[in-house]
Design a protein around this motif. Structure first.
Motif, mmCIF file in Angstrom:
data_model
loop_
_atom_site.group_PDB
_atom_site.id
_atom_site.type_symbol
_atom_site.label_atom_id
_atom_site.label_comp_id
_atom_site.label_asym_id
_atom_site.label_seq_id
_atom_site.Cartn_x
_atom_site.Cartn_y
_atom_site.Cartn_z
ATOM 1 N N VAL A 375 90.781 57.438 89.632
ATOM 2 C CA VAL A 375 89.638 56.664 89.144
ATOM 3 C C VAL A 375 88.340 57.323 89.605
ATOM 4 O O VAL A 375 87.377 57.447 88.845
ATOM 5 C CB VAL A 375 89.699 55.203 89.623
ATOM 6 N N VAL A 376 88.318 57.743 90.867
ATOM 7 C CA VAL A 376 87.130 58.416 91.400
ATOM 8 C C VAL A 376 86.880 59.706 90.629
ATOM 9 O O VAL A 376 85.748 59.990 90.213
ATOM 10 C CB VAL A 376 87.293 58.719 92.899
ATOM 11 N N ALA A 377 87.917 60.506 90.447
ATOM 12 C CA ALA A 377 87.770 61.783 89.742
ATOM 13 C C ALA A 377 87.298 61.562 88.310
ATOM 14 O O ALA A 377 86.418 62.280 87.814
ATOM 15 C CB ALA A 377 89.100 62.537 89.756
ATOM 16 N N ASP A 378 87.863 60.555 87.636
ATOM 17 C CA ASP A 378 87.458 60.265 86.259
ATOM 18 C C ASP A 378 86.003 59.801 86.200
ATOM 19 O O ASP A 378 85.259 60.174 85.291
ATOM 20 C CB ASP A 378 88.371 59.191 85.653
ATOM 21 N N SER A 379 85.601 58.975 87.165
ATOM 22 C CA SER A 379 84.215 58.497 87.211
ATOM 23 C C SER A 379 83.252 59.657 87.399
ATOM 24 O O SER A 379 82.173 59.696 86.809
ATOM 25 C CB SER A 379 84.037 57.474 88.337
ATOM 26 N N LEU A 380 83.663 60.616 88.220
ATOM 27 C CA LEU A 380 82.809 61.771 88.487
ATOM 28 C C LEU A 380 82.680 62.643 87.242
ATOM 29 O O LEU A 380 81.585 63.145 86.925
ATOM 30 C CB LEU A 380 83.390 62.576 89.647
ATOM 31 N N VAL A 381 83.792 62.806 86.517
ATOM 32 C CA VAL A 381 83.765 63.604 85.293
ATOM 33 C C VAL A 381 82.844 62.973 84.247
ATOM 34 O O VAL A 381 82.130 63.667 83.523
ATOM 35 C CB VAL A 381 85.193 63.753 84.727
ATOM 36 N N LYS A 382 82.849 61.632 84.183
ATOM 37 C CA LYS A 382 82.053 60.911 83.184
ATOM 38 C C LYS A 382 80.612 60.653 83.641
ATOM 39 O O LYS A 382 79.814 60.097 82.883
ATOM 40 C CB LYS A 382 82.719 59.570 82.877
ATOM 41 N N ALA A 383 80.284 61.046 84.861
ATOM 42 C CA ALA A 383 78.972 60.736 85.419
ATOM 43 C C ALA A 383 77.840 61.355 84.603
ATOM 44 O O ALA A 383 77.930 62.495 84.159
ATOM 45 C CB ALA A 383 78.890 61.222 86.860
ATOM 46 N N THR A 384 76.784 60.576 84.419
ATOM 47 C CA THR A 384 75.601 61.072 83.713
ATOM 48 C C THR A 384 74.487 61.451 84.687
ATOM 49 O O THR A 384 73.442 61.967 84.280
ATOM 50 C CB THR A 384 75.071 60.005 82.751
ATOM 51 N N GLY A 385 74.685 61.195 85.953
ATOM 52 C CA GLY A 385 73.725 61.572 86.983
ATOM 53 C C GLY A 385 74.398 61.525 88.333
ATOM 54 O O GLY A 385 75.351 60.761 88.535
ATOM 55 N N PHE A 386 73.930 62.337 89.250
ATOM 56 C CA PHE A 386 74.565 62.427 90.575
ATOM 57 C C PHE A 386 73.500 62.478 91.657
ATOM 58 O O PHE A 386 72.580 63.287 91.594
ATOM 59 C CB PHE A 386 75.442 63.671 90.644
ATOM 60 N N GLN A 387 73.621 61.602 92.650
ATOM 61 C CA GLN A 387 72.682 61.540 93.760
ATOM 62 C C GLN A 387 73.406 61.841 95.073
ATOM 63 O O GLN A 387 74.377 61.183 95.418
ATOM 64 C CB GLN A 387 72.058 60.149 93.842
ATOM 65 N N LEU A 388 72.943 62.841 95.778
ATOM 66 C CA LEU A 388 73.497 63.186 97.080
ATOM 67 C C LEU A 388 73.144 62.107 98.105
ATOM 68 O O LEU A 388 72.103 61.466 98.022
ATOM 69 C CB LEU A 388 72.946 64.537 97.534
ATOM 70 N N PHE A 389 74.040 61.898 99.091
ATOM 71 C CA PHE A 389 73.767 60.972 100.185
ATOM 72 C C PHE A 389 72.313 61.121 100.654
ATOM 73 O O PHE A 389 71.849 62.226 100.924
ATOM 74 C CB PHE A 389 74.668 61.272 101.393
ATOM 75 N N LEU A 390 71.600 60.016 100.796
ATOM 76 C CA LEU A 390 70.178 60.103 101.145
ATOM 77 C C LEU A 390 69.956 60.701 102.529
ATOM 78 O O LEU A 390 68.944 61.369 102.761
ATOM 79 C CB LEU A 390 69.524 58.723 101.069
ATOM 80 N N ASP A 391 70.880 60.469 103.466
ATOM 81 C CA ASP A 391 70.672 61.018 104.807
ATOM 82 C C ASP A 391 70.987 62.509 104.862
ATOM 83 O O ASP A 391 70.810 63.138 105.916
ATOM 84 C CB ASP A 391 71.469 60.244 105.862
ATOM 85 N N GLN A 392 71.440 63.073 103.737
ATOM 86 C CA GLN A 392 71.621 64.519 103.646
ATOM 87 C C GLN A 392 70.654 65.137 102.643
ATOM 88 O O GLN A 392 70.252 66.283 102.784
ATOM 89 C CB GLN A 392 73.061 64.848 103.246
ATOM 90 N N ALA A 393 70.293 64.359 101.614
ATOM 91 C CA ALA A 393 69.374 64.873 100.590
ATOM 92 C C ALA A 393 68.007 65.176 101.177
ATOM 93 O O ALA A 393 67.318 66.095 100.736
ATOM 94 C CB ALA A 393 69.243 63.865 99.448
ATOM 95 N N TYR A 394 67.604 64.400 102.180
ATOM 96 C CA TYR A 394 66.291 64.573 102.804
ATOM 97 C C TYR A 394 66.380 65.389 104.083
ATOM 98 O O TYR A 394 67.458 65.524 104.679
ATOM 99 C CB TYR A 394 65.696 63.215 103.150
ATOM 100 N N PRO A 395 65.257 65.896 104.565
ATOM 101 C CA PRO A 395 65.224 66.503 105.897
ATOM 102 C C PRO A 395 65.720 65.492 106.933
ATOM 103 O O PRO A 395 65.623 64.279 106.719
ATOM 104 C CB PRO A 395 63.741 66.839 106.103
ATOM 105 N N PRO A 396 66.246 65.955 108.059
ATOM 106 C CA PRO A 396 66.896 65.076 109.031
ATOM 107 C C PRO A 396 66.091 63.850 109.455
ATOM 108 O O PRO A 396 66.634 62.749 109.532
ATOM 109 C CB PRO A 396 67.158 66.007 110.215
#
Length: 430
Positions: A375-396
């Motif tokens: 289910v996770v893999a299928d959701s990822l394949v169908k994803a129309t947008g992807f957001q990285l974890f906020l505590d990693q997307a930003y500077p520390p």
């Protein structure tokens, strides 16, 4: 903390990405201290990872031993640390100006800062086999068209739930909207079931709720704009906090959750795995940690995406998450990249068979057999947008403020408005 240009501190999207395809060239230099080839052609390098729970706890050393057995001139000195301990130690090591030869990374702003400091090897010209990996698995580690780490896992965060406990509360299908989700929380409480397990002590699991709610209310474009303007005081972000407070006011978490760890005895994963809570919001690794810390729920475990919010512009196909990768310090020996190629390409089947990881190699998704992970893999394949974890997307410092402020909201110490202001202040100071 050094400031990173906003354009390079961007949030990640699925569209417009292409896999790298470059000739295999000479890999990283090996003439720096630590990992330097010794007399007689022998090489020793350090490897820091977070494999302290199964399946990685057993699998990672197994893969490492297989590599060194095939390459007797190479010695790998492994350090495995729990998630928070790893982050603390790596932060201290980064401040000293020297990183381990091979180290765990989630990419994003944290890796970007290490790259900007000249501490991380640019793998682009040596990474000829990048074309064998999925574009989405690579994107968190790419800046300015260059690649700085090798992924071994990718996935998304969503709700893992106990089907038996849902049935006990009379819930016949997972909720599709936030209003339905809150109603299900009420039903679970009425049935004497703890609705949600949460590791309040570690903070990062709590930030998942605020991040997803911000995505569902304001949408990914608003997050991208906030990353550029460093302003999180907009109505969408305040509303995200208000919706989270709606949940907190229902008291949905297990007793003493504010002092609970994630993978620790009696913590979030164990509470979920032992059937003492109906849900946890967690990434693709959730089931394996539940099993390691508590018990295997087996067929009773299901998965559903984070619900949409009535009136919000975010779509259920916009997902939040990330994966795991390994970066090399500047000057690490070329054998370290050889090891990562062995780890990822030659052991992808083992990684998937362990039911702890999702595929990064093209076409390997057919090897996923676990129903929840499918289910996770299928959701990822169908994803129309992807957001990285906020505590990693930003500077520390900014990521830490997100975690801290959301934890304060959950603990009743901050209002939704105060959370938005605190994150904005941290962003403007970064």
């Amino acid at each position: 903390m050094a400031s990173t240009p906003p354009s390079r501190r961007r949030f990640l999207a699925l569209s417009g990405l292409t896999a790298l395809s470059v000739p295999l060239a000479a890999a990283c230099g090996g003439d720096d201290s630590g990992g330097k080839p010794a007399a007689g052609g022998k090489v020793t390098f350090e490897w820091w990872n977070i494999a302290t729970t199964e399946p990685g706890k057993s699998l990672f050393p197994e893969i490492s031993s297989a590599f060194t057995a095939a390459h007797p001139n190479i010695t790998i000195k492994t350090t495995s640390l729990e998630n928070e301990a790893f982050k603390s130690k790596l932060t201290a090591t980064t401040s000293s100006g020297r990183l381990p030869d091979v180290f765990q990374t989630w990419g994003g702003g944290v890796l970007q800062q290490q790259v900007d400091a000249g501490l991380v090897e640019d793998l682009t010209d040596a990474f000829g086999w990048a074309s064998e990996l999925t574009p989405v698995s690579l994107q968190a580690y790419q800046f300015g068209g260059r690649t700085y780490a090798v992924p071994y896992d990718v996935g998304m965060v969503g709700f893992w739930y106990n089907k038996k406990l849902f049935a006990k509360a009379g819930i016949t299908a997972p909720p599709a909207t936030w209003a339905e989700f809150l109603e299900d929380v009420r039903k679970l409480k009425a049935a004497g079931v703890t609705p949600i397990a949460l590791a309040g002590k570690e903070k990062w699991p709590g930030h998942y709720y605020w991040a997803y709610l911000a995505m569902r209310v304001a949408g990914l474009p608003a997050l991208q704009q906030a990353a550029t303007t460093k302003d999180f005081t907009g109505a969408g972000f305040v509303q995200a906090g208000a919706h989270l407070k709606e949940l907190v006011d229902l008291r949905p978490f297990q007793p003493a959750f504010l002092g609970a760890g994630y993978a620790t005895p009696g913590g979030q994963a164990a509470t979920m795995g032992n059937g003492k809570a109906a849900m946890e919001l967690m990434g693709q690794w959730g089931p394996s940690v539940q099993k390691d810390a508590g018990a295997d729920l087996g067929a009773d475990l299901g998965f559903f995406p984070f619900p949409t919010v009535d009136g919000g512009v975010g779509l259920v196909t916009e997902v939040f998450g990330g994966g795991g990768g390994f970066a090399l310090r500047k000057g690490a020996p070329k054998e370290a990249l050889d090891f990562l190629k062995f780890f990822v390409l030659e052991n992808q089947a083992k990684l998937l068979a362990s039911n702890g990881y999702l595929p990064v190699v093209k076409g390997a998704e057919s090897q996923v057999t676990d129903a929840g992970r499918k289910v996770v893999a299928d959701s990822l394949v169908k994803a129309t947008g992807f957001q990285l974890f906020l505590d990693q997307a930003y500077p520390p410092a900014v990521g830490s403020e997100v975690n801290d402020s959301v934890a304060d909201l959950i603990a009743g110490k901050k209002t939704p408005e105060q959370v938005a202001r605190s994150i904005t202040e941290a962003a403007k100071s970064a």
